[in-house]
Scaffold this motif. Structure first.
Motif, short mmCIF file in Angstrom:
data_model
loop_
_atom_site.label_atom_id
_atom_site.label_comp_id
_atom_site.label_asym_id
_atom_site.label_seq_id
_atom_site.Cartn_x
_atom_site.Cartn_y
_atom_site.Cartn_z
N GLY A 111 0.84 -1.19 0.00
CA GLY A 111 0.00 0.00 0.00
C GLY A 111 0.87 1.24 0.00
O GLY A 111 1.71 1.41 -0.88
N HIS A 112 0.67 2.08 1.03
CA HIS A 112 1.36 3.36 1.02
C HIS A 112 2.83 3.25 1.42
O HIS A 112 3.57 4.19 1.36
N TYR A 113 3.23 2.07 1.87
CA TYR A 113 4.65 1.89 2.18
C TYR A 113 5.11 0.55 1.63
O TYR A 113 4.30 -0.26 1.18
N VAL A 114 6.43 0.34 1.63
CA VAL A 114 6.99 -0.86 1.04
C VAL A 114 7.84 -1.58 2.09
O VAL A 114 8.60 -0.94 2.83
N PHE A 132 10.71 -0.66 6.61
CA PHE A 132 9.59 -0.06 5.90
C PHE A 132 10.10 1.21 5.23
O PHE A 132 10.60 2.11 5.91
N VAL A 133 10.03 1.27 3.91
CA VAL A 133 10.55 2.45 3.22
C VAL A 133 9.46 3.05 2.33
O VAL A 133 8.43 2.42 2.08
N ASP A 134 9.70 4.26 1.87
CA ASP A 134 8.75 4.91 0.96
C ASP A 134 8.90 4.35 -0.44
O ASP A 134 9.95 3.82 -0.80
N ARG A 135 7.87 4.55 -1.24
CA ARG A 135 7.90 4.11 -2.63
C ARG A 135 9.09 4.73 -3.37
O ARG A 135 9.75 4.07 -4.18
N GLU A 136 9.35 5.95 -3.05
CA GLU A 136 10.41 6.72 -3.71
C GLU A 136 11.77 6.02 -3.55
O GLU A 136 12.57 5.96 -4.48
#
Lengths: 326, 281
Positions: free
Chosen positions: A281-284, A298-302
Motif C-alpha cells: 500500500g502506502h509503504y513498502v 519499511f521504506v517509501d515508494r520513492e
C-alpha cells in the motif's frame, strides 16, 4: 500516568502460585488503579491466566497476598469475592435461557424480581442485544454469547472485572468490534478491568497499561506507548510489535522496521543485500540480508523504486535501543 | 393380480441389487419380529396346539388367569419394588463415584473404573455362588436387601461409566462461572453440573432399571425362591409348561415397562451416549 492520588483497586503483593510440576508465577507485584484497563500480555504458558485465576479465586496462591480496596481476598472462595470473570468460552449454562443465565447471580443475592427484570433489560441494551431473554445460548453466535457473559458479569456490579481471553475464539472482524465495545462500556461505567490476552495488538488497542509477562515473572509494566517506545529488555522488544536485532560488537541494537532506513547508494558502513521487496500500500516492506541476519525495513515508494533484489545497500539506524548481547 | 407377485417379475422390475436387499431385509424382519409376533399370537389364544401356526380359539383367557394368580400378581409388584429400589440406591452410590472419576485426578482412578468392569467380566454364576457364602453369614439370603445388592453389582458399570462421561462433558468453566456469580460448590453441582449431565444419567438409570427388571439368575440364587420377581416366576411357569400362553402373557408384561421407558428416552439412547460412557480418560 501513575498520578499519586489515584486509588489502588487491586493490589497484588509478592504473590506466588507454584504448580506441583514447578511451573507457575512468583514475585508478582502489581497495583491496579480504579477505572483502569490493565492487560496481562504474554505467550501461552507465561502465567498470565494463572494470575487472573488467582485473583478470581480459582487458584489458591502459594505465597503473598491479593487485596481489593485494601482488604485481603486471598482466603475467599470465588463465590465470596467481589470479582466477576468472563472465560474464553463455555461461559453460559446451556440448559438455562438467557434471562435465567443473567438473573441467576442476582437471585442468589436476593434482589427483588422487578429490579432484576429492569437491570437485565438495561444491561442487554448496553451490550446491544435487547430482547433476547427467552433465547437459549445455543441460539446465539459465539460473539453474542460472549456479550451475554460480559453482561452477566457486569450485572453483579463487581469491584473488578476479569476477562480471560474472552475474544480469542471469535473471528477477526467480530473480535475488533467487541474490543471497541468493551472499551466503550468500560469508560461509560468506569469499571476496573483486568484483561488477559496473548494478542499484542489487542493489548495495545484496549489497555491503559500493559503487564508483559515472561516465564512466570513480570517483564515490564507500562502504557502501550511506553512499552512500544521503551522496551525494558530484548524479550519485550521482540514480543511487542516488529523489531530487528543487529549485533554490533558486544551489543545488540534493536530497531523497528520504520526506524531502519536503506541507502541505495550504499555509502554507509553497515552493508546489506536486498532480498525481497513487497509493496504493502502506502509503504513498502524490504527485507535485506546483513551477515547471517535478515532485517526488515519499511521504506517509501520513492526509495523502493530505486531498489531491486540483489542490490547492495547500506543501513541507517534511527531511533533504537541497545541491549547487552545474549 | 397374482401374476405380478411372481418373484421373477419382481426381480426384473427392481433390479438385482434391490431384489437381494429386499430379501435380506425380509429375512431380518422375520428373524427379529417373528418370535415377537408369535408371542403376541400365543398370548391372545385361548387354546393352541403345537403344529398349527394359528390358535384354535382366540381370547384373553390367559390374561385373566395370570391376573387371578396371587403369586403372579405379587411378582409384578416385587419386580417393580426391587427395580425402583435398585435404581435409587445405585444412583445414591454411583453418581458421586462417577463425579469423582470425572472431576478429580487421584492415583488408582483408572483401576477404580476398571473394577466396575470386573463384576461384568467374570461368569455371573460363579460370583453369585461365592457371594451366597458371604450372604449366608450376614443373613442376607432370601431378603430384599440381598437381591438389591446383587442387582446393583450388575448395574454398577453402567451407573458409574455413563454418568462419569456425562459429567466430563460439562465444561469446568461452566461450573466456575456458577461459582463466580455466587453459588457455592453444592449449589453449583445441583444447579449446573447435574442438570447438564442429566441425559447421560437418565440413560444409565434406564439401563439399571431394565437390567433389574429382567435379572433372574442372581435373584433366584440369592432370593432362595422367597423373592419372586417376574423373571423368576417365569422360570417356574416355563418349567411347569402347563400352558405356553402364560409365558407369552408374562413376556409381554415384562416388555411393557422397557418399551415405555425406551420410547420416553429415545432421544438420549444412541450409539454416542453409550460409546461416550466407555471411554477411559
Amino acid at each position: 500516568m501513575n498520578v499519586p492520588e489515584r486509588k489502588v483497586k487491586l493490589k497484588i503483593a509478592d504473590m506466588a502460585k507454584k504448580y506441583p510440576n514447578g511451573d507457575g508465577v512468583e514475585h508478582i507485584n502489581l497495583d491496579i488503579y480504579e477505572g483502569e484497563i490493565v492487560t496481562l500480555l504474554g505467550p501461552s504458558g507465561c502465567g498470565k491466566t494463572t494470575i487472573l485465576r488467582a485473583i478470581g479465586g480459582f487458584h489458591d496462591i502459594t505465597d503473598g497476598d491479593i487485596l481489593i480496596d485494601g482488604k485481603s481476598i486471598a482466603g475467599l472462595p470465588p463465590e465470596k469475592r467481589p470479582t466477576a470473570m468472563v472465560f474464553q468460552s463455555y461461559n453460559l449454562w446451556p440448559h438455562m435461557t438467557i434471562y435465567e443465565n443473567l438473573s441467576y447471580g442476582l437471585k442468589l443475592r436476593k434482589i427483588p424480581k422487578a429490579q432484576i427484570d429492569e437491570d437485565i433489560k438495561k444491561i442487554l441494551q448496553l451490550v446491544s442485544m435487547p430482547g433476547c431473554e427467552k433465547k437459549y445460548p445455543n441460539q446465539l453466535s459465539g460473539g453474542q454469547q460472549q456479550r451475554i457473559a460480559i453482561a452477566r458479569s457486569l450485572l453483579l456490579k463487581p469491584e473488578l472485572l476479569l476477562l480471560d481471553e474472552p475474544f480469542s475464539a471469535l473471528d477477526a472482524k467480530i473480535r475488533q468490534q467487541m474490543r471497541e465495545e468493551l472499551k466503550k462500556i468500560q469508560s461509560d461505567l468506569g469499571i476496573t478491568v483486568v484483561f488477559v490476552t496473548h494478542d499484542q495488538e489487542e493489548a495495545m488497542a484496549l489497555s491503559h497499561r500493559i503487564v508483559v509477562m515472561n516465564k512466570g515473572v513480570v517483564a515490564q509494566v507500562g502504557t502501550p506507548t511506553e512499552i512500544y517506545d521503551h522496551p525494558a529488555d530484548r524479550y519485550v522488544a521482540s514480543f511487542i510489535g516488529e523489531m530487528n536485532f543487529i549485533d554490533i560488537d558486544d551489543q545488540t541494537i534493536a530497531v523497528r522496521p520504520e526506524n531502519l532506513s536503506l541507502d541505495p547508494e550504499a555509502k554507509g558502513d553497515l552493508k546489506a543485500t536486498v532480498r525481497t521487496i513487497m509493496v504493502l500500500g502506502h509503504y513498502v516492506q524490504v527485507t535485506v540480508q546483513h551477515g547471517d541476519t535478515v532485517l526488515k525495513s519499511f521504506v517509501d515508494r520513492e526509495v523502493s523504486d530505486r531498489l531491486s533484489v540483489g542490490d547492495e545497500v547500506s543501513l541507517e539506524i534511527g531511533t533504537h535501543h541497545v541491549f547487552a548481547k545474549e | 393380480m397374482f401374476k405380478y407377485m411372481n418373484p421373477k417379475r419382481f426381480y426384473h422390475a427392481v433390479g438385482r441389487k434391490k431384489f437381494w436387499e429386499f430379501i435380506l431385509l425380509a429375512v431380518f424382519i422375520i428373524f427379529f419380529y417373528g418370535p415377537l409376533l408369535n408371542m403376541l399370537l400365543l398370548a391372545f389364544s385361548n387354546s393352541y396346539e403345537y403344529p398349527h401356526v394359528f390358535a384354535q380359539a382366540w381370547g384373553t383367557k390367559w390374561w385373566a388367569y395370570v391376573f387371578q394368580q396371587k403369586s403372579l400378581v405379587s411378582s409384578i409388584a416385587q419386580s417393580f419394588i426391587i427395580a425402583i429400589a435398585t435404581t435409587a440406591i445405585s444412583m445414591l452410590f454411583c453418581i458421586p463415584a462417577a463425579y469423582s472419576i470425572a472431576r478429580f485426578k487421584y492415583p488408582g482412578r483408572k483401576g477404580f473404573m476398571l473394577s466396575f468392569l470386573l463384576t461384568n467380566a467374570f461368569p455371573k454364576l460363579g460370583i453369585y455362588t461365592s457371594i451366597a457364602v458371604l450372604f449366608y453369614k450376614y443373613g442376607l439370603m432370601g431378603t430384599y436387601a440381598g437381591v438389591i445388592i446383587i442387582h446393583m453389582i450388575n448395574s454398577m458399570m453402567f451407573m458409574v461409566w455413563l454418568p462419569a462421561s456425562a459429567f466430563r462433558s460439562v465444561h469446568r468453566q461452566q461450573e466456575e462461572a456458577a461459582r463466580d456469580v455466587g453459588a457455592g460448590p453444592v449449589r453449583t453441582f445441583f444447579k449446573v453440573t447435574f442438570p447438564m449431565a442429566l441425559p447421560g444419567i437418565a440413560v444409565a438409570t434406564l439401563y439399571t432399571f431394565l437390567g433389574s427388571m429382567e435379572e433372574a439368575q442372581g435373584t433366584m440364587l440369592v432370593g432362595l425362591g422367597k423373592i419372586q420377581t417376574m423373571p423368576v416366576a417365569m422360570y417356574g411357569i416355563v418349567l411347569d409348561s402347563s400352558a405356553v400362553q402364560i409365558g407369552a402373557v408374562f413376556a409381554i408384561l415384562l416388555i411393557i415397562p422397557s418399551a415405555v421407558m425406551i420410547f420416553a428416552m429415545r432421544r438420549y439412547i444412541g450409539p454416542e451416549a453409550i460409546s461416550g460412557g466407555f471411554k477411559m480418560k
